[in-house]
Design a protein around this motif. Structure first.
Motif, PDB file in Angstrom:
ATOM      1  N   ASN A 305       5.903  38.118  29.317  1.00 34.17           N
ATOM      2  CA  ASN A 305       6.486  39.470  29.330  1.00 34.17           C
ATOM      3  C   ASN A 305       6.352  40.133  27.966  1.00 34.17           C
ATOM      4  O   ASN A 305       6.063  41.339  27.867  1.00 34.17           O
ATOM      5  CB  ASN A 305       7.955  39.401  29.736  1.00 34.17           C
ATOM      6  N   MET A 308       2.828  41.251  27.587  1.00 33.97           N
ATOM      7  CA  MET A 308       2.566  42.448  28.393  1.00 33.97           C
ATOM      8  C   MET A 308       3.153  43.692  27.734  1.00 33.97           C
ATOM      9  O   MET A 308       2.548  44.778  27.784  1.00 33.97           O
ATOM     10  CB  MET A 308       3.141  42.260  29.794  1.00 33.97           C
ATOM     11  N   ARG A 309       4.336  43.559  27.112  1.00 31.23           N
ATOM     12  CA  ARG A 309       4.917  44.708  26.407  1.00 31.23           C
ATOM     13  C   ARG A 309       4.031  45.145  25.247  1.00 31.23           C
ATOM     14  O   ARG A 309       3.829  46.348  25.013  1.00 31.23           O
ATOM     15  CB  ARG A 309       6.319  44.358  25.917  1.00 31.23           C
ATOM     16  N   LYS A 310       3.499  44.174  24.510  1.00 34.63           N
ATOM     17  CA  LYS A 310       2.622  44.528  23.385  1.00 34.63           C
ATOM     18  C   LYS A 310       1.361  45.225  23.872  1.00 34.63           C
ATOM     19  O   LYS A 310       0.922  46.236  23.292  1.00 34.63           O
ATOM     20  CB  LYS A 310       2.248  43.256  22.614  1.00 34.63           C
ATOM     21  N   ILE A 311       0.779  44.675  24.950  1.00 37.33           N
ATOM     22  CA  ILE A 311      -0.432  45.299  25.487  1.00 37.33           C
ATOM     23  C   ILE A 311      -0.139  46.717  25.973  1.00 37.33           C
ATOM     24  O   ILE A 311      -0.908  47.666  25.703  1.00 37.33           O
ATOM     25  CB  ILE A 311      -1.000  44.431  26.627  1.00 37.33           C
ATOM     26  N   SER A 312       0.979  46.885  26.663  1.00 39.42           N
ATOM     27  CA  SER A 312       1.334  48.215  27.175  1.00 39.42           C
ATOM     28  C   SER A 312       1.583  49.188  26.040  1.00 39.42           C
ATOM     29  O   SER A 312       1.197  50.375  26.118  1.00 39.42           O
ATOM     30  CB  SER A 312       2.588  48.114  28.064  1.00 39.42           C
ATOM     31  N   ALA A 313       2.226  48.733  24.957  1.00 38.56           N
ATOM     32  CA  ALA A 313       2.494  49.614  23.819  1.00 38.56           C
ATOM     33  C   ALA A 313       1.202  50.084  23.164  1.00 38.56           C
ATOM     34  O   ALA A 313       1.027  51.274  22.877  1.00 38.56           O
ATOM     35  CB  ALA A 313       3.383  48.889  22.810  1.00 38.56           C
ATOM     36  N   TRP A 314       0.256  49.162  22.943  1.00 33.39           N
ATOM     37  CA  TRP A 314      -1.006  49.563  22.321  1.00 33.39           C
ATOM     38  C   TRP A 314      -1.818  50.460  23.252  1.00 33.39           C
ATOM     39  O   TRP A 314      -2.501  51.386  22.785  1.00 33.39           O
ATOM     40  CB  TRP A 314      -1.817  48.325  21.939  1.00 33.39           C
ATOM     41  N   VAL A 315      -1.734  50.211  24.545  1.00 32.14           N
ATOM     42  CA  VAL A 315      -2.434  51.102  25.483  1.00 32.14           C
ATOM     43  C   VAL A 315      -1.845  52.502  25.427  1.00 32.14           C
ATOM     44  O   VAL A 315      -2.580  53.509  25.457  1.00 32.14           O
ATOM     45  CB  VAL A 315      -2.352  50.523  26.912  1.00 32.14           C
ATOM     46  N   ALA A 316      -0.517  52.614  25.350  1.00 29.99           N
ATOM     47  CA  ALA A 316       0.128  53.935  25.270  1.00 29.99           C
ATOM     48  C   ALA A 316      -0.271  54.658  23.988  1.00 29.99           C
ATOM     49  O   ALA A 316      -0.525  55.880  23.995  1.00 29.99           O
ATOM     50  CB  ALA A 316       1.643  53.767  25.348  1.00 29.99           C
ATOM     51  N   PHE A 362       8.051  51.942  19.396  1.00 31.42           N
ATOM     52  CA  PHE A 362       7.824  50.616  19.977  1.00 31.42           C
ATOM     53  C   PHE A 362       8.259  49.512  19.012  1.00 31.42           C
ATOM     54  O   PHE A 362       8.786  48.474  19.431  1.00 31.42           O
ATOM     55  CB  PHE A 362       6.354  50.434  20.337  1.00 31.42           C
ATOM     56  N   TRP A 367       8.898  45.995  20.783  1.00 37.38           N
ATOM     57  CA  TRP A 367       7.734  45.815  21.642  1.00 37.38           C
ATOM     58  C   TRP A 367       6.510  45.435  20.820  1.00 37.38           C
ATOM     59  O   TRP A 367       5.539  44.924  21.370  1.00 37.38           O
ATOM     60  CB  TRP A 367       7.454  47.110  22.418  1.00 37.38           C
TER      61      TRP A 367
END
Length: 368
Positions: A305, A308-316, A362, A367
């Motif tokens: 999890n 996934m938060r780190k990946i989602s933050a960099w994608v954003a 983040f 995150w």
């Protein structure tokens, strides 16, 4: 009528004779002495000097018993084949079903009675040394000891390399008081030796479990679930070795009073208590490892999890400048910003500010 022309004698070729087949390897009987580890005659609490074959030992014991002296023979075998075991069985009168179990091995701990003979199966365990559980392929190695006990003999059959009984013989040789109790005292000594090894192995396995437990609950260490599964498999193997023996020892205490003296049963009661202690510890290990598996899976889920938060933050963060660049990449005629003198620098500034704001947000929420 058809005619047949006779062949000349020179036309006949001699058919070569087949060489006689050699003896089948399975039909070659290896002497019992090759499987015999030790064979001793005991009388009046002491071992008689000299070396004996199993046949000569039985003759000597019967001679002593005819003279009024208490005596028995103890022969130890290591992984005998069918012929060797049958030769011993013919001398001591062992039942064919027990002989089959002794040769084939892979038996559960049990106690059986055939007339005046008791047949006890014990599982031996040995701890395999290793640097860490993560690098180990095996932690507990198992073997077997089969014990035939009659009024005038003890026959032990061992399977495995770590289940030697030389130490038990040596201790009994120095304990004439125990030897005077007869062959069932030898059976007790063997069972006591095996159960003591259970306690030693469980103590070492507990050390491995403690190390795994510390790794699972440490916040900054990677959890290796395979090590937990390996330990659980070894604990299950331990349980299959220890737990069934409890019932066999209980039967020795409650039954067969016509064979086992009261004094020997007192010693067996102590072995039964130690085996129950080992069984309780192993049950606790099994429960603890089940809890560690759940904790490790939960920890892995939390780590996933967080990833996934780190990946989602960099994608954003990466999506914002992509979106702005996409807007100004559209082919509309009426886009006033495209004609500003400082429009390019203004857009770059907005991208940097938005990305920096998202990064700080983040970061503040852990995150990143």
């Amino acid at each position: 009528m058809p005619s047949f022309r006779a062949l000349q004698p020179s036309n006949f070729r001699p058919v070569p004779k087949k060489a006689p087949a050699g003896p089948d390897a399975s039909s070659i009987h290896v002497p019992v002495a090759r499987a015999t580890v030790d064979c001793g005659v005991y009388s009046m609490g002491a071992r008689l000097p000299g070396k004996y074959t199993h046949g000569a030992a039985v003759s000597k014991v019967r001679e002593l018993r005819a003279a009024g002296a208490e005596a028995f023979v103890w022969i130890g075998l290591h992984e005998p084949d069918q012929h060797q075991m049958q030769a011993v069985a013919d001398v001591f009168g062992l039942h064919e079903l027990a002989v089959e179990d002794a040769v084939c091995a892979h038996q559960r701990p049990k106690l059986e009675r055939y007339d005046q003979t008791l047949f006890l199966v014990l599982k031996t365990v040995s701890y395999v040394e290793h640097e860490s559980v993560a690098n180990a392929r095996e932690i507990v190695e198992t073997g077997e000891i089969m014990v035939f006990v009659g009024p005038e003999f003890v026959v032990t059959v061992r399977h495995g390399e770590h289940s030697g009984l030389a130490g038990v013989r040596h201790r009994l040789d120095e304990s004439p008081t125990i030897l005077t109790l007869g062959p069932y005292a030898v059976m007790h000594a063997i069972a006591d030796h095996v159960v003591d090894s259970y306690l030693d192995v469980t103590a070492l396995v507990e050390t491995d479990i403690d190390a795994i437990e510390q790794a699972v609950f440490s916040p900054h260490t990677q959890t290796d679930i395979e090590s937990i599964y390996l330990l659980k498999r070894e604990v299950v193997e331990l349980r299959h070795s220890v737990n069934p023996l409890t019932m066999a020892l209980q039967r020795l205490l409650s039954d067969h009073h016509d064979l086992i003296s009261k004094e020997v049963r007192r010693y067996i009661r102590d072995v039964h208590d130690h085996n129950s202690q080992a069984a309780d510890q192993i049950t606790g290990f099994d429960d603890m490892l089940s809890s560690l598996v759940q904790a490790a899976l939960g920890k892995v889920g939390m780590e996933q999890n967080a990833d996934m938060r780190k990946i989602s933050a960099w994608v954003a963060i990466a999506a914002m400048p992509t979106m702005i660049a996409g807007i100004y990449g559209m082919n509309f005629d009426n886009m006033p910003e495209l004609h500003w003198h400082y429009g390019y620098f203004a857009v770059l500034t907005v991208m940097v500010l938005v990305c920096t704001g998202l990064y700080r947000t983040f970061r503040h929420n852990h995150w990143l």
